[in-house]
Write a protein that holds these residues in place. Structure first.
Motif, PDB file in Angstrom:
ATOM      1  N   ALA A   1      19.186 -12.541  -7.585  1.00 48.63           N
ATOM      2  CA  ALA A   1      17.930 -12.398  -8.331  1.00 48.63           C
ATOM      3  C   ALA A   1      18.105 -11.809  -9.724  1.00 48.63           C
ATOM      4  O   ALA A   1      17.143 -11.743 -10.491  1.00 48.63           O
ATOM      5  CB  ALA A   1      16.960 -11.539  -7.527  1.00 48.63           C
ATOM      6  N   VAL A   2      19.295 -11.401 -10.089  1.00 49.11           N
ATOM      7  CA  VAL A   2      19.513 -10.767 -11.395  1.00 49.11           C
ATOM      8  C   VAL A   2      19.153 -11.697 -12.549  1.00 49.11           C
ATOM      9  O   VAL A   2      18.623 -11.245 -13.559  1.00 49.11           O
ATOM     10  CB  VAL A   2      20.966 -10.247 -11.531  1.00 49.11           C
ATOM     11  CG1 VAL A   2      21.254  -9.755 -12.950  1.00 49.11           C
ATOM     12  CG2 VAL A   2      21.220  -9.140 -10.524  1.00 49.11           C
ATOM     13  N   GLY A   3      19.388 -12.976 -12.413  1.00 51.58           N
ATOM     14  CA  GLY A   3      19.026 -13.909 -13.478  1.00 51.58           C
ATOM     15  C   GLY A   3      17.534 -13.909 -13.752  1.00 51.58           C
ATOM     16  O   GLY A   3      17.094 -14.084 -14.887  1.00 51.58           O
ATOM     17  N   HIS A   4      16.751 -13.690 -12.732  1.00 50.46           N
ATOM     18  CA  HIS A   4      15.290 -13.647 -12.863  1.00 50.46           C
ATOM     19  C   HIS A   4      14.820 -12.293 -13.386  1.00 50.46           C
ATOM     20  O   HIS A   4      14.022 -12.229 -14.323  1.00 50.46           O
ATOM     21  CB  HIS A   4      14.654 -13.944 -11.503  1.00 50.46           C
ATOM     22  CG  HIS A   4      13.179 -13.799 -11.471  1.00 50.46           C
ATOM     23  ND1 HIS A   4      12.338 -14.474 -12.325  1.00 50.46           N
ATOM     24  CD2 HIS A   4      12.384 -13.053 -10.684  1.00 50.46           C
ATOM     25  CE1 HIS A   4      11.094 -14.145 -12.059  1.00 50.46           C
ATOM     26  NE2 HIS A   4      11.090 -13.277 -11.073  1.00 50.46           N
ATOM     27  N   VAL A   5      15.308 -11.205 -12.784  1.00 50.11           N
ATOM     28  CA  VAL A   5      14.968  -9.838 -13.197  1.00 50.11           C
ATOM     29  C   VAL A   5      16.270  -9.045 -13.237  1.00 50.11           C
ATOM     30  O   VAL A   5      16.847  -8.737 -12.199  1.00 50.11           O
ATOM     31  CB  VAL A   5      13.966  -9.179 -12.214  1.00 50.11           C
ATOM     32  CG1 VAL A   5      13.741  -7.717 -12.582  1.00 50.11           C
ATOM     33  CG2 VAL A   5      12.655  -9.943 -12.195  1.00 50.11           C
ATOM     34  N   ALA A   6      16.717  -8.722 -14.431  1.00 48.96           N
ATOM     35  CA  ALA A   6      18.029  -8.096 -14.600  1.00 48.96           C
ATOM     36  C   ALA A   6      18.158  -6.787 -13.839  1.00 48.96           C
ATOM     37  O   ALA A   6      19.242  -6.427 -13.384  1.00 48.96           O
ATOM     38  CB  ALA A   6      18.315  -7.872 -16.079  1.00 48.96           C
ATOM     39  N   ALA A   7      17.065  -6.066 -13.653  1.00 48.37           N
ATOM     40  CA  ALA A   7      17.118  -4.766 -12.978  1.00 48.37           C
ATOM     41  C   ALA A   7      17.514  -4.880 -11.508  1.00 48.37           C
ATOM     42  O   ALA A   7      17.805  -3.865 -10.877  1.00 48.37           O
ATOM     43  CB  ALA A   7      15.778  -4.050 -13.109  1.00 48.37           C
ATOM     44  N   HIS A   8      17.564  -6.080 -10.970  1.00 46.29           N
ATOM     45  CA  HIS A   8      18.051  -6.247  -9.595  1.00 46.29           C
ATOM     46  C   HIS A   8      19.550  -5.942  -9.497  1.00 46.29           C
ATOM     47  O   HIS A   8      20.079  -5.817  -8.400  1.00 46.29           O
ATOM     48  CB  HIS A   8      17.781  -7.661  -9.083  1.00 46.29           C
ATOM     49  CG  HIS A   8      16.368  -7.878  -8.669  1.00 46.29           C
ATOM     50  ND1 HIS A   8      15.780  -7.200  -7.624  1.00 46.29           N
ATOM     51  CD2 HIS A   8      15.414  -8.708  -9.165  1.00 46.29           C
ATOM     52  CE1 HIS A   8      14.533  -7.607  -7.487  1.00 46.29           C
ATOM     53  NE2 HIS A   8      14.278  -8.511  -8.414  1.00 46.29           N
ATOM     54  N   GLU A   9      20.210  -5.804 -10.620  1.00 45.99           N
ATOM     55  CA  GLU A   9      21.639  -5.487 -10.605  1.00 45.99           C
ATOM     56  C   GLU A   9      21.886  -4.219  -9.808  1.00 45.99           C
ATOM     57  O   GLU A   9      22.815  -4.129  -9.018  1.00 45.99           O
ATOM     58  CB  GLU A   9      22.180  -5.387 -12.041  1.00 45.99           C
ATOM     59  CG  GLU A   9      22.588  -4.041 -12.559  1.00 45.99           C
ATOM     60  CD  GLU A   9      21.489  -3.042 -12.898  1.00 45.99           C
ATOM     61  OE1 GLU A   9      21.835  -1.883 -13.180  1.00 45.99           O
ATOM     62  OE2 GLU A   9      20.296  -3.382 -12.872  1.00 45.99           O
ATOM     63  N   LEU A  10      21.029  -3.238  -9.981  1.00 46.10           N
ATOM     64  CA  LEU A  10      21.208  -1.979  -9.268  1.00 46.10           C
ATOM     65  C   LEU A  10      20.836  -2.113  -7.800  1.00 46.10           C
ATOM     66  O   LEU A  10      21.383  -1.412  -6.953  1.00 46.10           O
ATOM     67  CB  LEU A  10      20.399  -0.868  -9.934  1.00 46.10           C
ATOM     68  CG  LEU A  10      21.024   0.512  -9.852  1.00 46.10           C
ATOM     69  CD1 LEU A  10      22.439   0.526 -10.399  1.00 46.10           C
ATOM     70  CD2 LEU A  10      20.163   1.518 -10.571  1.00 46.10           C
ATOM     71  N   GLY A  11      19.943  -3.025  -7.490  1.00 40.20           N
ATOM     72  CA  GLY A  11      19.612  -3.286  -6.094  1.00 40.20           C
ATOM     73  C   GLY A  11      20.806  -3.804  -5.329  1.00 40.20           C
ATOM     74  O   GLY A  11      21.067  -3.399  -4.190  1.00 40.20           O
ATOM     75  N   ALA A  12      21.549  -4.720  -5.946  1.00 36.92           N
ATOM     76  CA  ALA A  12      22.751  -5.238  -5.296  1.00 36.92           C
ATOM     77  C   ALA A  12      23.734  -4.120  -5.020  1.00 36.92           C
ATOM     78  O   ALA A  12      24.296  -4.009  -3.922  1.00 36.92           O
ATOM     79  CB  ALA A  12      23.399  -6.321  -6.163  1.00 36.92           C
ATOM     80  N   ALA A  13      23.923  -3.258  -5.997  1.00 36.69           N
ATOM     81  CA  ALA A  13      24.864  -2.146  -5.832  1.00 36.69           C
ATOM     82  C   ALA A  13      24.374  -1.163  -4.776  1.00 36.69           C
ATOM     83  O   ALA A  13      25.149  -0.703  -3.930  1.00 36.69           O
ATOM     84  CB  ALA A  13      25.058  -1.438  -7.178  1.00 36.69           C
ATOM     85  N   ALA A  14      23.088  -0.827  -4.810  1.00 37.19           N
ATOM     86  CA  ALA A  14      22.543   0.151  -3.853  1.00 37.19           C
ATOM     87  C   ALA A  14      22.611  -0.379  -2.418  1.00 37.19           C
ATOM     88  O   ALA A  14      22.983   0.359  -1.497  1.00 37.19           O
ATOM     89  CB  ALA A  14      21.110   0.506  -4.222  1.00 37.19           C
ATOM     90  N   TYR A  15      22.255  -1.635  -2.216  1.00 37.24           N
ATOM     91  CA  TYR A  15      22.347  -2.199  -0.868  1.00 37.24           C
ATOM     92  C   TYR A  15      23.797  -2.283  -0.408  1.00 37.24           C
ATOM     93  O   TYR A  15      24.092  -2.112   0.779  1.00 37.24           O
ATOM     94  CB  TYR A  15      21.663  -3.555  -0.784  1.00 37.24           C
ATOM     95  CG  TYR A  15      20.188  -3.456  -0.524  1.00 37.24           C
ATOM     96  CD1 TYR A  15      19.701  -2.946   0.680  1.00 37.24           C
ATOM     97  CD2 TYR A  15      19.271  -3.868  -1.477  1.00 37.24           C
ATOM     98  CE1 TYR A  15      18.337  -2.854   0.916  1.00 37.24           C
ATOM     99  CE2 TYR A  15      17.903  -3.786  -1.246  1.00 37.24           C
ATOM    100  CZ  TYR A  15      17.444  -3.274  -0.040  1.00 37.24           C
ATOM    101  OH  TYR A  15      16.095  -3.178   0.202  1.00 37.24           O
ATOM    102  N   ALA A  16      24.707  -2.528  -1.334  1.00 39.91           N
ATOM    103  CA  ALA A  16      26.127  -2.540  -0.957  1.00 39.91           C
ATOM    104  C   ALA A  16      26.570  -1.146  -0.502  1.00 39.91           C
ATOM    105  O   ALA A  16      27.314  -1.013   0.479  1.00 39.91           O
ATOM    106  CB  ALA A  16      26.980  -3.033  -2.122  1.00 39.91           C
ATOM    107  N   VAL A  17      26.107  -0.117  -1.178  1.00 35.64           N
ATOM    108  CA  VAL A  17      26.428   1.248  -0.758  1.00 35.64           C
ATOM    109  C   VAL A  17      25.824   1.511   0.622  1.00 35.64           C
ATOM    110  O   VAL A  17      26.478   2.092   1.495  1.00 35.64           O
ATOM    111  CB  VAL A  17      25.944   2.287  -1.799  1.00 35.64           C
ATOM    112  CG1 VAL A  17      26.033   3.696  -1.233  1.00 35.64           C
ATOM    113  CG2 VAL A  17      26.761   2.170  -3.082  1.00 35.64           C
ATOM    114  N   ARG A  18      24.599   1.064   0.834  1.00 41.81           N
ATOM    115  CA  ARG A  18      23.971   1.252   2.151  1.00 41.81           C
ATOM    116  C   ARG A  18      24.764   0.513   3.235  1.00 41.81           C
ATOM    117  O   ARG A  18      24.911   1.021   4.355  1.00 41.81           O
ATOM    118  CB  ARG A  18      22.531   0.758   2.142  1.00 41.81           C
ATOM    119  CG  ARG A  18      21.617   1.707   1.381  1.00 41.81           C
ATOM    120  CD  ARG A  18      20.178   1.368   1.553  1.00 41.81           C
ATOM    121  NE  ARG A  18      19.677   2.013   2.788  1.00 41.81           N
ATOM    122  CZ  ARG A  18      18.438   1.921   3.210  1.00 41.81           C
ATOM    123  NH1 ARG A  18      17.555   1.207   2.527  1.00 41.81           N
ATOM    124  NH2 ARG A  18      18.058   2.526   4.315  1.00 41.81           N
TER     125      ARG A  18
END
Length: 171
Positions: A103-120
């Motif tokens: 989803a980063v291409g649509h909303v760049a701020a999802h970049e941190l979502g990918a990282a946070a879910y990976a940590v989870r």
């Protein structure tokens, strides 16, 4: 909730009134895909025949390379999220990381979502009593792979959104 109510203009493209340049946007997408792919084995061990999260990561990267429109990657993000719905633990979080990355291409701020879910995912996959250490290792792995061009931006975003992201970035 991983997206703030007020969007940071650094993660809004110049075409939409923000300051985000295309080259930086694409680097964010590639880094997010790396974060998601790193934990993807947690999903694939549970659902080896389900390629929706891997496909989402691949299409997120394809968008970053300019090969497909962002809408195609965003659609794949939805499919990766659907793959997560009936799962728990590391497998679920890994699929969500893939969806966020796509989803980063649509909303760049999802970049941190990918990282946070990976940590989870890393926390959930860690042996009992070692979840925090597992999360810190994943966070450090991610930071070690941050391209120089986006490092300060992402680290500041982590600082600002750490609470929204389940304190994933206390590493």
């Amino acid at each position: 909730m991983i997206l703030p109510k007020i969007r940071d203009p650094r993660f809004i493209t110049v075409r939409r009134g923000g300051t985000l340049q295309d080259d930086v946007h694409r680097l964010l997408a590639m880094w997010a895909a790396d974060c998601a792919e790193h934990v993807l084995p947690h999903f694939e061990r549970v659902r080896p025949q389900d390629d929706r999260p891997r496909r989402a990561i691949d299409l997120g990267r394809a968008w970053a390379r300019g090969e497909i429109p962002w809408a195609d990657a965003r659609t794949a993000a939805g499919h990766a999220n659907a793959a997560a719905r009936d799962l728990r633990g590391a497998a679920r979080y890994a699929a969500y990381a893939a969806g966020q990355a796509a989803a980063v291409g649509h909303v760049a701020a999802h970049e941190l979502g990918a990282a946070a879910y990976a940590v989870r995912a890393a926390r959930a996959a860690a042996p009992e009593g070692e979840s925090e250490a597992g999360g810190r290792l994943e966070c450090r792995w991610q930071r070690a792979r941050l391209p120089h061009e986006i490092r300060d931006l992402v680290l500041d975003d982590e600082r600002l959104r750490n609470e929204l992201c389940w304190f994933a970035f206390d590493c």
